[in-house]
Design an enzyme around this catalytic site. Structure first.
Site, short mmCIF file in Angstrom:
data_model
loop_
_atom_site.label_atom_id
_atom_site.label_comp_id
_atom_site.label_asym_id
_atom_site.label_seq_id
_atom_site.Cartn_x
_atom_site.Cartn_y
_atom_site.Cartn_z
CG ASP A 3 9.49 19.49 0.79
OD1 ASP A 3 8.39 19.33 0.54
OD2 ASP A 3 10.00 18.50 1.47
CG ASP B 289 5.72 20.36 5.64
OD1 ASP B 289 5.71 21.30 6.40
OD2 ASP B 289 4.97 20.28 4.76
#
Length: 222
Positions: free
Chosen positions: A7, A9
């Site tokens: 991932d 953010d």
């Protein structure tokens, strides 16, 4: 060969690239501060609660891209990288990515944030593959239409997009000795449950509780 998914953010970067892009546009005077910040807060609260309407969010976030030429947007993005993104990339995150790349793992960023914002960030990390939400674009001049195309890379949609990507490479989950996914958010639980080695990175409270219960690895990159 192993598969390593990340991932972006609040995982590889210590912030949210969508939010940072909005702040950059506000500083440029491109969008209205009051409207943009109020909507960002509203969407983020829904995101934390797991109730985000991804369609409404993308319609709002992609709208500013439609008002400017691709050349102007690309020039702004280079400035955005210097001012907003590189300062929130820590050496532990870079080292983690290098570790997987040096091991010969197949690596990809898997993010709900659109690929215009995140493409240069993936390249900053040296990660060769990006699975992000795809903004519809005019292939003749690169102009954005303000809508997503295909399945948004969000929640269970991340599994759909990863499997489509693997299929395009002639691969599937069983092609790898090990599969891992690093994330900070409970919204990523569908994909985390899909891999053999889920890793919670500076996780939100819901993910931390679930990861602890399941005995998953919990790390910090800050």
């Amino acid at each position: 060969m192993n598969l390593a998914l990340f991932d972006l953010d609040n995982t590889l970067i210590a912030g949210d690239s969508d939010f940072e892009w909005a702040q950059f546009l506000i500083a440029k005077g491109v969008v209205d501060r009051e409207i943009q910040e109020a909507k960002n807060v509203e969407f983020y609260e829904h995101y934390k609660a797991g109730t985000l309407d991804i369609g409404a969010f993308l319609e709002f976030q992609l709208a500013p891209l439609t008002r400017h030429s691709r050349q102007e947007l690309d020039a702004w993005h280079a400035e955005f990288m210097d001012r907003h993104i590189r300062p929130i990339i820590g050496e532990p995150a870079r080292a983690l990515v290098r570790q997987h790349l040096d091991a010969g793992d197949l690596c990809a960023i898997v993010t709900a944030t659109n690929s215009f914002v995140t493409g240069p960030i993936a390249r900053e990390f040296g990660i060769p593959h990006l699975i992000g939400t795809i903004p519809a674009v005019d292939l003749k001049d690169g102009t954005f239409f303000g809508t997503p195309t295909g399945t948004p890379s969000f929640q269970a949609g991340k599994i759909v997009r990863v499997e489509q990507w693997l299929e395009a490479l002639g691969l599937w989950w069983g092609s790898f000795g090990s599969t891992s996914f690093y994330s900070d958010s409970h919204n990523d639980l569908p994909l985390m449950k899909q891999v053999k080695m889920p890793v919670a990175v500076d996780p939100d409270d819901r993910l931390r509780a679930y990861a602890s219960e399941m005995g998953w690895k919990i790390i910090t990159l800050r």
